[in-house]
Enzyme design. Structure first.
Site, PDB file in Angstrom:
ATOM      1  N   TYR A 195     -36.960 -23.197 -70.190  1.00 42.57           N
ATOM      2  CA  TYR A 195     -36.094 -22.986 -69.028  1.00 42.57           C
ATOM      3  C   TYR A 195     -36.539 -23.860 -67.853  1.00 42.57           C
ATOM      4  CZ  TYR A 195     -33.856 -20.575 -65.102  1.00 42.57           C
ATOM      5  OH  TYR A 195     -33.141 -20.281 -63.977  1.00 42.57           O
ATOM      6  N   THR A 234     -19.098 -22.198 -62.880  1.00 39.80           N
ATOM      7  CA  THR A 234     -19.480 -21.789 -64.231  1.00 39.80           C
ATOM      8  C   THR A 234     -20.398 -20.570 -64.163  1.00 39.80           C
ATOM      9  OG1 THR A 234     -21.453 -23.220 -64.356  1.00 39.80           O
ATOM     10  CG2 THR A 234     -19.338 -24.179 -65.030  1.00 39.80           C
ATOM     11  N   ILE A 291     -24.687 -14.136 -59.540  1.00 37.93           N
ATOM     12  CA  ILE A 291     -24.518 -15.142 -58.495  1.00 37.93           C
ATOM     13  C   ILE A 291     -23.172 -15.839 -58.617  1.00 37.93           C
ATOM     14  CG2 ILE A 291     -25.385 -17.372 -57.680  1.00 37.93           C
ATOM     15  CD1 ILE A 291     -28.215 -16.355 -58.202  1.00 37.93           C
ATOM     16  N   GLY A 292     -22.741 -16.112 -59.851  1.00 39.23           N
ATOM     17  CA  GLY A 292     -21.452 -16.770 -60.040  1.00 39.23           C
ATOM     18  C   GLY A 292     -20.303 -15.985 -59.447  1.00 39.23           C
TER      19      GLY A 292
END
Length: 247
Positions: free
Chosen positions: A158, A10, A18-19
């Site tokens: 977060y 995802t 990073i994905g």
């Protein structure tokens, strides 16, 4: 011909995030890919799909808002004809600055929906289809940001929602170990992906004893190990792969 394992990643929405690095690493190591993207252009998703296909992977790109309550069901409904994934990488995240002055219900709900609810629901849908397909070896990995290593007073929503993933990792690892699924979390530390400007790089670099800031490829290589057969005895862990970052 050996069948390539299928991995879901995802939050691959930009070339340097990073994905995207995880997708490239897994494609190179013999995996087929399903990646989700959000707020990326269709042209980028198409070109990135072609890049991965050129590495020999079958690829399914899904535009998906993980903040929606039915996002997990939507994703797995679309994946059904592609094949049964044996790997789930919960990489997507929502992050805005929220201190005690600005935190409200709306911002907390937005962080919760993407950073906690979506990974939990994706993991349970992943597990159900894993069992139905009679698979025997699976991997779930979440990306965290070291919330248990120090305070993040300017990012309360977060830090709180991503930090809960560490607890989920340990609990869910015990729940699904009898099925042959490992569950781990990776904290890559400050990574020079899509959010750093030059001032941030200059400020952070002295905190890395190797003399460089972490790159997306660093975490991608660790994840490649964790999803490989060699990583099959590692579960319930929160791995702080920060290159010796000094807080």
């Amino acid at each position: 011909m050996t069948k390539r394992p299928i991995a879901i990643v995802t939050g691959a929405s930009q070339t340097r995030d990073i994905g995207a690095a995880i997708c490239r690493q897994l494609a190179m190591s013999g995996h087929d890919l399903v990646f989700t993207y959000f707020k990326a252009t269709a042209d980028w998703a198409t070109s990135f799909t072609t890049e991965l296909e050129n590495q020999g992977a079958r690829v399914l790109a899904i535009e998906l808002d993980l903040g929606q309550a039915d996002a997990a069901d939507d994703l797995f409904d679309q994946v059904e004809d592609f094949g049964t994934p044996s790997i789930l990488i919960n990489n997507a995240a929502h992050s805005t600055m929220t201190d005690w002055r600005t935190l409200d219900a709306a911002s907390l709900d937005q962080h919760y929906a993407v950073n906690l609810r979506a990974p939990l629901l994706l993991a349970t849908r992943f597990t159900k289809q894993f069992v139905e397909a009679h698979l025997t070896s699976g991997r779930i990995i979440q990306l965290t940001s070291g919330q248990d290593l120090g305070p993040m007073p300017d990012e309360i929503a977060y830090a709180t929602t991503k930090g809960a993933l560490s607890t989920f990792t340990k609990t869910y690892a015990a729940a699904v170990a009898p099925l042959g699924i490992t569950v781990n979390a990776v904290n890559p530390g400050p990574t020079d992906s899509t959010w750093m400007d030059e001032a941030t790089r200059t400020a952070l670099k002295p905190s890395f004893p190797f003399g460089r800031i972490g790159a997306p490829e660093d975490v991608a290589r660790l994840i490649q190990f964790l999803v490989s057969p060699d990583g099959g005895w590692v579960t319930g862990q929160v791995i702080h792969s920060e290159g010796g970052f000094e807080r």
